[in-house]
Design an enzyme around this catalytic site. Structure first.
Site, PDB file in Angstrom:
ATOM      1  N   GLY A 131      34.140  40.376  28.454  1.00 62.32           N
ATOM      2  CA  GLY A 131      35.074  41.317  29.057  1.00 62.32           C
ATOM      3  C   GLY A 131      36.034  41.847  28.022  1.00 62.32           C
TER       4      GLY A 131
ATOM      5  N   ASP B 183      46.080  36.209  43.921  1.00 64.98           N
ATOM      6  CA  ASP B 183      44.916  37.066  43.654  1.00 64.98           C
ATOM      7  C   ASP B 183      43.683  36.529  44.355  1.00 64.98           C
ATOM      8  OD1 ASP B 183      43.633  39.289  42.622  1.00 64.98           O
ATOM      9  OD2 ASP B 183      43.113  38.321  40.723  1.00 64.98           O
TER      10      ASP B 183
END
Length: 428
Positions: free
Chosen positions: A28, A143
């Site tokens: 990522g 989250d």
């Protein structure tokens, strides 16, 4: 250590004389995850999560990375990701070592449609158990989303089932400390699963009931197969989260009993005070049975405790923004500054010196060290393989280039912008 110019570790690299890199599982913008072998424990494979170097790595990002390790290791709950180790490379870049899991994310499961009610209840109870432990320690995840929920096939006592693991506490809020003022109007979370207070940047109002709203969104999606507030652009989703109710649940899940529908509706209340005071209350109303725990009940953190004789109740954390971790960026030679940005600075209790400001819960009586780490995933037989944004994908028989992706445990799920001014809803 052999590290090429692109920042990736080379295959066969040995980290700290312990972990030999076997392959890359995912990559990522903020780092990479590798499958590695423990050299002193033959046959033990782990997932190693390494931050990518560069000027963009601020003290806040390092604090977030370290927080993920410390929260998971302190909670020690069988439904929460277990971090096995935390260390740095020779150049100072930090890395986490997590258990290598086989299974799939809830996000991947939902891509195949809505779930039967017995799975909804089972997964909700396991998620609730994890959150009960976190909230009891003064930690709000902030989250929660299907990509941060992982399902591991298990075989215990001749019964095949699935154990749920809650992942990525990197942007969690640690409460019960008060040395740094929280910065308002910063959106932290994932828009589809944000609570209204998150969507409006009212970060000082965030507490355990914020997680209850996100969990209500996840339960709604498990029951219907569709997100509670749809898809689209950030502004559209934020408007719906703040002003519009979710589509009625009963027509989308006709087999759901009235008590389950009422429980989801209450969890999705726009006003934080209208939601359940604790996660155990939500789980009990949804499933019809209390959420039991082996650990002693947490001390009260809220003015809205649920008074029951059951050990399943938790107390809500009180508000109070803590300070920034003293995690150092490589070569910084000084402590990271108190930036005032909530989501990264809420890591330290006043007067601490390297560990986070987490209120340690009473020692669990019966939790075995169960672990996870979303990072290394292998699709077992029976699970459809699909690109879900998870870090670990099934390794093919023949080598190929690692996928370019942003797995949820690598990049902060933080929308670095001021909360947009939302217009009032237009009357029809």
């Amino acid at each position: 250590m052999n590290r090429p110019s692109d920042g990736d570790l080379s295959i066969d690299t040995v980290l700290r004389n312990t972990y030999k890199v076997l392959s890359i599982l995912g990559r990522g913008g903020m780092g990479s995850v590798y499958l590695a072998q423990h050299l002193r424990l033959p046959g033990k494979q782990v997932a190693v999560k390494v931050l990518r170097g560069g000027d963009h790595l601020t003290a806040e990002i390092f604090a977030r990375f370290r927080r993920e390790a410390e929260i998971a290791s302190r909670l020690g709950h069988p439904n929460i990701v277990e971090v096995l180790d935390y260390d740095t490379l020779e150049d100072g870049t930090p890395f986490l070592v997590l258990e290598f899991l086989r299974g799939e994310s809830l996000q991947s499961r939902l891509e195949r449609g809505r779930l039967p009610l017995h799975d909804v209840y089972s997964f909700t109870r396991q998620m609730g158990s994890a959150l009960q432990a976190a909230h009891g320690a003064g930690i709000v995840h902030r989250d929660l989303k299907p990509a941060n929920v992982f399902l591991v096939p298990t075989d215990s006592g001749g019964v095949v089932g699935e154990r749920l693991k809650l992942l990525d506490f990197g942007i969690s809020k640690v409460l019960d400390s008060g040395t740094v003022q929280t910065q308002e109007a910063m959106l932290i979370g994932t828009p589809q699963y944000m609570s209204p207070e998150q969507a409006q940047g009212r970060n000082r109002e965030i507490d355990a009931r914020t997680d209850i709203f996100a969990m209500g969104c996840i339960v709604y999606e498990m029951m219907t197969g569709t997100p509670a507030f749809g898809a689209g652009g950030i502004a559209q989703m934020i408007f719906r989260v703040v002003y519009e109710p979710a589509a009625p649940l009963a027509p989308l899940c006709p087999e759901a009993p009235a008590h389950a529908i009422a429980a989801v509706d209450k969890a999705l209340s726009k006003r934080i005070e209208d939601r359940y005071p604790d996660i155990a209350s939500f789980v009990e109303d949804l499933t019809g049975s209390p959420l039991h725990t082996l650990s002693p009940a947490a001390g009260s953190h809220s003015g809205q405790p649920r008074h029951t004789g059951s050990p399943s109740g938790i107390a809500l954390p009180s508000e109070g923004p803590p300070s920034l971790s003293n995690t150092l960026a490589p070569g910084s030679g000084r402590k990271g500054p108190d930036t005032g940005r909530e989501g990264f600075e809420d890591t330290m209790a006043p007067g601490s010196s390297g560990s986070m400001g987490i209120v340690p819960p009473a020692a669990p009586v019966g939790f075995a060290a169960g672990g996870t780490g979303q990072m290394g995933l292998v699709q077992p037989a029976g699970f459809a393989a699909g690109g879900t944004g998870q870090m670990g994908l099934a390794q093919p028989a023949s080598p190929r280039a690692a996928p370019l992706m942003d797995p949820p445990g690598l990049d902060p799920t933080l929308i670095s912008q001021q909360a947009p001014a939302l217009p009032p809803p237009v009357a029809p």
